[in-house]
Design a protein around this motif. Structure first.
Motif, mmCIF file in Angstrom:
data_model
loop_
_atom_site.group_PDB
_atom_site.id
_atom_site.type_symbol
_atom_site.label_atom_id
_atom_site.label_comp_id
_atom_site.label_asym_id
_atom_site.label_seq_id
_atom_site.Cartn_x
_atom_site.Cartn_y
_atom_site.Cartn_z
ATOM 1 N N ALA A 187 31.142 50.628 52.574
ATOM 2 C CA ALA A 187 32.431 50.878 53.229
ATOM 3 C C ALA A 187 33.452 49.855 52.753
ATOM 4 O O ALA A 187 34.589 50.194 52.430
ATOM 5 N N PHE A 195 32.216 62.272 58.772
ATOM 6 C CA PHE A 195 31.012 63.007 59.164
ATOM 7 C C PHE A 195 31.309 64.457 59.537
ATOM 8 O O PHE A 195 32.326 64.750 60.160
ATOM 9 N N THR A 199 36.521 45.833 65.138
ATOM 10 C CA THR A 199 35.372 45.153 64.535
ATOM 11 C C THR A 199 35.176 45.621 63.095
ATOM 12 O O THR A 199 34.962 44.819 62.186
ATOM 13 N N HIS A 259 31.122 38.548 64.211
ATOM 14 C CA HIS A 259 31.698 39.770 63.651
ATOM 15 C C HIS A 259 32.317 40.668 64.708
ATOM 16 O O HIS A 259 33.042 41.603 64.399
ATOM 17 N N LEU A 260 31.949 40.418 65.968
ATOM 18 C CA LEU A 260 32.402 41.325 67.013
ATOM 19 C C LEU A 260 33.809 40.961 67.448
ATOM 20 O O LEU A 260 34.101 39.794 67.675
ATOM 21 N N VAL A 274 35.455 44.669 57.277
ATOM 22 C CA VAL A 274 35.801 45.192 55.956
ATOM 23 C C VAL A 274 36.812 44.272 55.272
ATOM 24 O O VAL A 274 36.683 43.936 54.089
ATOM 25 N N PHE A 315 24.031 54.113 62.186
ATOM 26 C CA PHE A 315 24.526 54.465 60.856
ATOM 27 C C PHE A 315 26.033 54.736 60.881
ATOM 28 O O PHE A 315 26.762 54.350 59.975
ATOM 29 N N TYR A 316 26.488 55.376 61.943
ATOM 30 C CA TYR A 316 27.919 55.670 62.051
ATOM 31 C C TYR A 316 28.740 54.376 62.014
ATOM 32 O O TYR A 316 29.715 54.255 61.275
ATOM 33 N N LEU A 317 28.317 53.400 62.815
ATOM 34 C CA LEU A 317 29.038 52.127 62.858
ATOM 35 C C LEU A 317 28.972 51.420 61.505
ATOM 36 O O LEU A 317 29.972 50.901 61.006
ATOM 37 N N GLN A 318 27.787 51.426 60.907
ATOM 38 C CA GLN A 318 27.623 50.760 59.609
ATOM 39 C C GLN A 318 28.487 51.420 58.543
ATOM 40 O O GLN A 318 29.094 50.752 57.711
ATOM 41 N N ALA A 319 28.515 52.748 58.577
ATOM 42 C CA ALA A 319 29.244 53.490 57.550
ATOM 43 C C ALA A 319 30.741 53.197 57.613
ATOM 44 O O ALA A 319 31.464 53.432 56.656
ATOM 45 N N ARG A 320 31.184 52.668 58.761
ATOM 46 C CA ARG A 320 32.607 52.318 58.873
ATOM 47 C C ARG A 320 32.834 50.844 58.592
ATOM 48 O O ARG A 320 33.908 50.305 58.863
ATOM 49 N N GLY A 321 31.780 50.159 58.142
ATOM 50 C CA GLY A 321 31.964 48.784 57.698
ATOM 51 C C GLY A 321 31.433 47.713 58.626
ATOM 52 O O GLY A 321 31.582 46.529 58.364
ATOM 53 N N VAL A 322 30.817 48.117 59.746
ATOM 54 C CA VAL A 322 30.278 47.106 60.662
ATOM 55 C C VAL A 322 28.906 46.657 60.136
ATOM 56 O O VAL A 322 28.012 47.485 59.971
ATOM 57 N N PRO A 323 28.728 45.364 59.873
ATOM 58 C CA PRO A 323 27.436 44.893 59.365
ATOM 59 C C PRO A 323 26.298 45.231 60.343
ATOM 60 O O PRO A 323 26.513 45.302 61.552
ATOM 61 N N THR A 324 25.111 45.404 59.787
ATOM 62 C CA THR A 324 23.978 45.890 60.579
ATOM 63 C C THR A 324 23.763 45.114 61.877
ATOM 64 O O THR A 324 23.661 45.710 62.950
ATOM 65 N N HIS A 341 27.418 49.211 55.249
ATOM 66 C CA HIS A 341 28.672 48.508 55.572
ATOM 67 C C HIS A 341 29.301 47.889 54.333
ATOM 68 O O HIS A 341 30.519 47.767 54.240
ATOM 69 N N PHE A 376 35.558 49.218 68.459
ATOM 70 C CA PHE A 376 34.777 49.555 67.269
ATOM 71 C C PHE A 376 35.630 49.412 66.009
ATOM 72 O O PHE A 376 35.232 48.773 65.028
ATOM 73 N N MET A 384 26.684 45.690 68.971
ATOM 74 C CA MET A 384 27.653 46.565 69.652
ATOM 75 C C MET A 384 26.939 47.599 70.512
ATOM 76 O O MET A 384 27.377 47.920 71.619
#
Ligand SMILES: Nc1ncnc2c1ncn2[C@@H]1O[C@H](COP(=O)(O)OP(=O)(O)O)[C@@H](O)[C@H]1O
Ligand SMILES: [Mg+2]
Lengths: 438, 252
Positions: free
Chosen positions: B76, B84, B101, A433-434, B106, A383-392, B73, B98, A398
């Motif tokens: 975002a 958080f 990426t 995406h990576l 975005v 969730f942390y990664l997703q919340a920063r814009g990284v697609p699921t 995402h 991270f 990752m």
């Protein structure tokens, strides 16, 4: 419909008749007898509970065409570093034009075939003396068919200044073939070196490969070994890695299993001199219906040795992985310090992992720990990664990279680590995406 | 503009948010205060799209877009950022990798050009300086072994990198000493602008002397029970949440 009348074991016997008669003949004969005795066990056999060999047993394998050659272009994608000395085999056949490694004073790099013919005394004490072929059909078969491979011998006090890359490529043909790659490293006292093996399948022909590597280290040796597995889509890979270590030696072996429908590896370390340190690492990626099995055994024969085993499996789709890790501590091997971990990341509800730690301890002042975990990706991290814009899908990938990173970060040769990171990235969803690995 | 209407959310069938109405116009800074367990972090996570919570009623609309329709995402990328309260440590993924990426994804979503390595690094340098974040931390795993203060700075740094339109800060002040608090607040203030709004969640009034809010809301038991000007924060500080806890919802 034609019926199968040929017993694969008698085919092997026939092939054996064509082999040269040399210092190894007796051992080959013995191994063949063993192979005919054991055959391919059923899954009722304890050691084969997880790996089904029925198809292997029913297949008749021939040897490779001895004139097999290959274009340099076909090999190029698998070369780690153009400057790294290499030895190339295709379908078990040595390729002089593609091989660049040469001996230098104190560092002897030879074909096993040459040594067997010209100076068998250099290898008779070592070859097929450590990888135990008495109880395993793949290893017995490898020993029965032992004709060629690579021998690296380090004179006491020498160091290899660059890693050696041994490339075993298989292409196969219309009929199934079996190949038996072999590496023998005999490192004299106070030597340092690195040997990398790549097992690469070119295409989808049916192949059985039984690579056996024996690493024999004297006292105060620092030796690193890597086995990269990128087999073809119809290759059964059943291999052995055996370490035998003297006092104050630090020997590592790392298995990187990326491709192939069945990858089974027995890894064994015997600590025979005090203050030895054995490091056994493994990373395996499971996709599709791939089956992975790792059987480890560390023998602590003397006091004051250390062993570290860390094996990680990433399992997607319907893949399966089985890990068996035995730590044996002989009577009197006090102050043994052994740690074994097996971690499974299970990404699909239909993937399966199993772990069997086995401790066999006959000394009382020892520290032996083992731990096996099987889990999914951490939801909070996801969730942390997703919340920063990284697609699921990329976020999941990752976290898989992070999981695998614990093994890959310890891969010392930059070119091999880089290749492994790229291979991993390419096999993960949403790779586009990576960010590129730096 | 962020519009939250009649928002209800539960976890494991226990209702936590019980009808939240809140509108934050562009450029405004709102503060959300409330006792522990009142649902502040729940609101923050629901806004960011944490699937552990189930939204049972209501809507969240950002600049005309229904956020409840979007994955985290996508939110975002649409401009939502949530700092958080407890940033998670992720061993094995470096901050830089991270963030690279995340930025690329975005920007792709926003139909902006991806940053090349040079542009990315100069932006990193500039934005890290805003919150006095040691850029050596960016070679470490995500939040790995960061002190409490470093974690919070790193959150605000990421916010500065991602340039969101609505920033939800969940107790970014907790665990910070006064100097760190001032630095973080300065960073936030530099980001204030006509097209960026903030929801500053805090338990204490202290932060609000540095980040001065336009409106203060008090959350109790999953409902906003009172809203007012910045002086409400002081009033709460002096009198405690008893002021509102047993009272009925009061409009500003
Ligand atoms: N994952 C969870 N599982 C169960 N209850 C939770 C969970 N997260 C929060 N809660 C409950 O929801 C309520 C609100 O929590 P939270 O939003 O963290 O409050 P605040 O941030 O205002 O302190 C609390 O009663 C808490 O116990
Ligand atoms: Mg909270």
């Amino acid at each position: 419909m034609p019926t199968m009348t040929t017993d694969p074991a008698s085919t092997v016997a026939q092939r054996l008749k064509d082999l040269p008669s040399d210092a190894l003949s007796a051992r080959r004969e013995e191994a063949l007898a063993r192979y005919q005795d054991i055959q391919w066990p059923s899954m009722r056999d304890e050691a084969w509970r997880y790996t089904n060999t029925r198809e292997i047993a029913a297949t008749e394998f021939s040897g490779a065409d001895s004139s097999a050659t290959i274009d340099a272009d076909a090999v190029a994608p698998y070369v780690l570093d153009a400057d790294m000395p290499r030895i190339v085999f295709v379908d078990g056949i040595f390729q002089p034009d593609l091989s660049t490694a040469t001996s230098r004073p104190g560092v002897h790099i030879d074909r096993l075939a040459t040594v067997m013919a010209d100076a068998p005394e250099r290898l008779t004490d070592h070859l097929a003396a450590h990888a135990d072929w008495s109880d395993d059909p793949a290893c017995a078969l490898s020993t029965a068919m032992l004709t060629d491979g690579v021998m690296v011998e380090l004179d006491p006090g020498t160091r290899m200044d660059t890693p050696l890359h041994v490339m075993f490529l298989t292409r196969g043909g219309e009929a199934p073939i079996s190949v038996h790659p072999r590496v023998l490293v005999v490192a004299g006292d106070e030597t340092t070196g690195t040997v990398i093996e790549s097992h690469v399948g070119l295409g989808g022909n049916t192949v059985l490969t039984t690579p056996v590597t024996e690493l024999i280290a004297g006292d105060k040796v620092n030796l690193d070994h890597y086995r990269m597995v990128r087999e073809g889509s119809n290759t059964w890979h059943l291999g052995d890695i055996a370490l035998h270590q003297g006092a104050h030696s630090e020997v590592s072996s790392c298995l990187l299993a990326f491709d192939g429908p069945m990858i089974r590896t027995r890894m064994r370390a015997t600590l025979a001199g005090e203050h030895g340190n054995a490091i056994l690492h493994g990373l395996a990626l499971g996709h599709g219906a791939r089956h992975i099995e790792n059987l480890l055994r560390v023998n602590h024969m003397v006091p004051n040795c250390r062993s570290r085993e860390s094996f990680k499996h990433v399992l997607e789709d319907n893949s399966t992985a089985a890990f068996t890790g035995r730590i044996y501590v002989a009577e009197g091997a006090q102050k043994t310090d052994a740690v074994q971990t097996n971690r499974n990341l299970v990404l699909s509800p239909t993937a399966r992992a199993s772990a069997r730690p086995q401790l066999e301890i006959y000394a009382d002042d020892v520290k032996c720990t083992h731990g096996a975990t099987t889990g999914e990706l951490d939801q909070e991290s996801l969730f942390y990664l997703q919340a920063r814009g990284v697609p699921t899908a990329a976020a999941r990938s990752m976290l898989v990279q992070a999981f695998a990173g614990e093994i890959l970060d310890d891969v010392a040769p930059d070119s091999l680590r880089g290749q492994a990171q790229m291979l991993l990235r390419d096999r993960l969803p949403a790779a586009e995406h990576l960010a590129m690995v730096e | 503009m962020l519009q939250i209407t009649n928002l209800h959310a539960s976890i494991d069938d226990t209702p936590i948010l019980r009808g939240i109405d809140l509108t934050i116009k562009d450029g405004e800074v709102h503060s959300l205060m409330g006792p522990n367990g009142s649902g502040k972090s729940t609101l923050a996570k629901v806004l960011a799209g944490d699937e552990a919570y189930e939204v049972t009623d209501g809507s969240i609309v950002l600049d005309g877009q229904d956020l409840l329709e979007l994955d985290p995402h996508e939110r975002a990328a649409a401009g939502m950022f949530m700092a958080f309260q407890y940033p998670v440590e992720i061993p094995g993924v470096t901050m830089k990798y991270f963030l690279r990426t995340a930025m690329n994804s975005v920007r792709k979503y926003r139909e902006q050009e991806e940053l090349d390595a040079y542009e990315f690094l100069s932006l990193v340098k500039e934005r890290a300086a805003m919150v006095e974040l040691d850029t050596d931390l960016l070679d470490r795993p995500v939040n790995g072994g960061f002190s409490g203060g470093e974690k919070k700075r790193a959150e605000i740094f990421q916010m500065a990198m991602l340039e969101p339109s609505i920033c939800v800060l969940d107790e970014t002040d907790s665990g910070l000493d006064i100097d760190a608090l001032r630095t973080v607040a300065d960073g936030v203030n530099k980001m204030r602008g006509a097209d960026r709004s903030f929801l500053v969640i805090t338990h204490y009034q202290r932060l609000l002397t540095y980040i001065v809010p336009d409106i203060v809301h008090v959350l109790v038991d999953g409902r906003i029970v009172r809203s007012g000007g910045k002086e409400l924060a002081l009033e709460l500080e002096e009198q405690g949440y008893a002021l509102v806890e047993d009272g009925h919802p009061v409009d500003a």
